[in-house]
Design an enzyme around this catalytic site. Structure first.
Site, PDB file in Angstrom:
ATOM      1  N   GLU A 265       0.899  -1.163   0.000  1.00 51.47           N
ATOM      2  CA  GLU A 265       0.000   0.000   0.000  1.00 51.47           C
ATOM      3  C   GLU A 265       0.925   1.196   0.000  1.00 51.47           C
ATOM      4  O   GLU A 265       1.648   1.402   0.965  1.00 51.47           O
ATOM      5  CB  GLU A 265      -0.928  -0.041   1.220  1.00 51.47           C
ATOM      6  CG  GLU A 265      -2.007   1.038   1.197  1.00 51.47           C
ATOM      7  CD  GLU A 265      -1.625   2.258   1.985  1.00 51.47           C
ATOM      8  OE1 GLU A 265      -1.055   3.202   1.374  1.00 51.47           O
ATOM      9  OE2 GLU A 265      -1.881   2.291   3.192  1.00 51.47           O
ATOM     10  N   CYS A 302      -2.746   7.925   4.721  1.00 48.37           N
ATOM     11  CA  CYS A 302      -2.771   7.451   3.342  1.00 48.37           C
ATOM     12  C   CYS A 302      -4.058   7.821   2.627  1.00 48.37           C
ATOM     13  O   CYS A 302      -4.095   7.848   1.396  1.00 48.37           O
ATOM     14  CB  CYS A 302      -2.552   5.939   3.305  1.00 48.37           C
ATOM     15  SG  CYS A 302      -3.546   5.016   4.487  1.00 48.37           S
TER      16      CYS A 302
END
Length: 525
Positions: A265, A302
């Protein structure tokens, strides 16, 4: 709990073999006791041999037993939430209350995965019974279930020291799948990592499991990460962090004699598109909300809604003015590490060098690690011409993009690479544009948000935290939510087996009362 700074390898605490470090408090600029051990290839090898030794027994634990183990970890996390929060606050300079909530949410994730295990749906059992009289050829009995991959290496993240770290979704989902875990703790929060690691270590022992089910290692530089990815006993790797770091691990794993999956990720700006009707109706509200959501965790999330697109028309001035007013209220707060702070400063300068104009700023920095909140603006022409303006700035900076019309909105949407999420604010009058924008976003992200913001994200059965490259290295999977378990299992078919040798979920009696696909029909019979 008294911190010792040792590595946790199986049931053992192991002293330093490759140097030591101390935690850093970015709010005070001070180092924090105690010293924390670094290990090397020998410690990696020991941890992974233990994990491999544990795999056969742990992956074959009964579903009820494995679920009880996950519940035990959840109980222990909640009991230690104050201690975890206090230490994490010291190592991040952020409020302890934030980490109390993060610990409780992490415990909730372990409990949800306990439910996933009890239900057994992740096994995806399927049975095609024998048809000895079928013509022109008989059919043997075929039974399928998913099985655990093997030992998993997890790289803890810097920005969420609990829920993306030792007690995070990666650890919970790998353990739920039946995979032993070797976790590489992030050096930004070694004390918080040790507390969480010792909780899992204690739970392993109390559950009567093989000690190799969990280990925690720590190292300096790239050597320990390379040793983990290279080790022949590793079957999968997870990583949350920069595109450069994630792709270095990914490429290394593909060069092994036996390539393995690396579930990364990495980078995302989570673009927000405000359609004209929504802009005119509630531009100021959206501008305020953008800053409030975008500055969460000092912009070190994020899912930060980093870039907002809107047409320069009714409501745009109100959105911009509200965002400026809101960003000017934001205090300067310490970023997670000096390295992250310095990278943030360089990236802000990069944006300005490429033509971004500063609209507003928060309180000026006081401490060396403070990140100043900024609101920048560019035109649609600028962001189309300069790909650097579409890149992530990890920290408290947001970018407004002033567009000439909805055609340009569609054009800039098509210019983006893969994203973790994208957001659309729209009213009923925006339906035509929304219908054109939606398929563009579907090709570029794993989650589309309507009339809200990309953060926070619910951890649920329907969650997706993933998307096309470079958001992740494999858009078929999620790293958050119950679906994350699918990264760590693979199918095995048992053909023509006697019932007594079959795994329990595939036996004829279905004593576990699982939902199974039998001859194409879903049933619990």
């Amino acid at each position: 709990m008294t911190l010792t700074g040792e590595l946790l390898i199986g049931a053992s605490r192991v002293p330093a073999t490759a140097g030591v470090m101390k935690a850093f408090n970015p709010a005070t600029g001070e180092l924090i006791e105690p010293e924390f051990a670094f290990g090397g290839r020998a410690e990696v090898d020991r941890a992974l041999h233990l994990a491999d030794d544990a795999f056969d027994s742990y992956s074959h634990t009964g579903l009820a037993e494995r679920a009880a183990f996950l519940d035990l970890i959840a109980d222990k996390l909640e009991a230690a939430k104050d201690e975890i929060a206090a230490r994490t606050a010291l190592e991040t300079g952020l409020p302890a209350a934030q980490f109390e909530g993060e610990t409780v949410r992490a415990a909730g994730v372990f409990r949800k995965f306990a439910t996933v295990v009890r239900q057994g749906r992740f096994l995806q059992t399927a049975i095609d019974p024998a048809q000895p009289d079928r013509l022109p050829t008989p059919r043997m009995d075929h039974r399928l279930q998913k099985v655990a991959l093997g030992p998993v290496v997890i790289f803890g993240a810097s920005n969420f020291p609990i829920s993306y770290s030792v007690a995070g979704n990666d650890t919970a989902s790998a353990l739920a799948a039946g995979c032993p875990v070797v976790l590489k703790a992030h050096n930004a929060h070694p004390g918080a990592s040790e507390i969480q690691g010792r909780i899992i270590q204690q739970a392993v022992a109390e559950a009567g499991l093989h000690e190799g089910v969990f280990s925690l290692v720590r190292g300096d530089g790239n050597e320990i990460g390379e040793a983990l990815v290279d080790h022949p006993l590793v079957r999968a790797v997870t990583f949350t962090g920069s595109e450069g770091g994630g792709m270095a691990l990914y490429r290394r794993a593909q060069k092994r004699p036996d390539p393995i999956p690396v579930f990364t990720e990495m980078t995302s700006v989570n673009p927000t598109f405000v359609l004209p009707g929504a802009l005119a109706a509630r531009g100021a509200e959206i501008g305020t909300g953008l800053v409030q959501r975008g500055m969460y965790n000092v912009g070190q999330a994020c899912l930060k809604p980093a870039i907002l697109f809107a047409v320069d028309g009714p409501g745009y001035a109100e959105l911009r003015d509200a965002a400026v007013a809101e960003v000017e209220k934001v205090d300067a707060r310490p970023m997670l590490t000096m390295g992250i702070h310095d990278t943030y400063t360089r990236n802000v300068q990069r944006m300005q060098d490429h033509g971004a104009t500063r609209l507003g700023s928060g309180e000026a920095p006081v401490r060396a690690a403070d990140g100043q909140s900024l609101l920048l603006e560019v035109t649609g022409e600028q962001i189309l011409a300069e790909p650097a303006l579409r890149e992530e700035v990890f920290g408290p900076t947001l970018l407004l993009v002033r567009l000439t019309g909805t055609e340009q909105m569609l054009e800039v949407a098509r210019a983006f690479r893969g994203q973790l999420s994208a957001t659309m604010h729209a009213e009923s009058t925006d339906r035509s544009v929304a219908e054109q924008l939606l398929p563009v976003l579907e090709r570029r992200t794993g989650r589309i948000v309507f009339n809200a913001f990309s953060i926070p994200q619910e951890v649920s059965y329907a969650s997706t935290h993933g998307g096309p490259f470079p958001a992740t290295s494999d858009s078929r999977f999620t790293s958050v939510g119950m679906g994350a378990i699918e990264r760590f299992v693979r199918p095995v078919t048992y053909q023509n087996f006697p019932d007594e040798l079959l795994p329990q979920p595939l036996r004829e009696t279905n004593e576990l009362h699982l939902w199974r696909l039998v001859d194409g029909e879903l049933t619990r019979d």
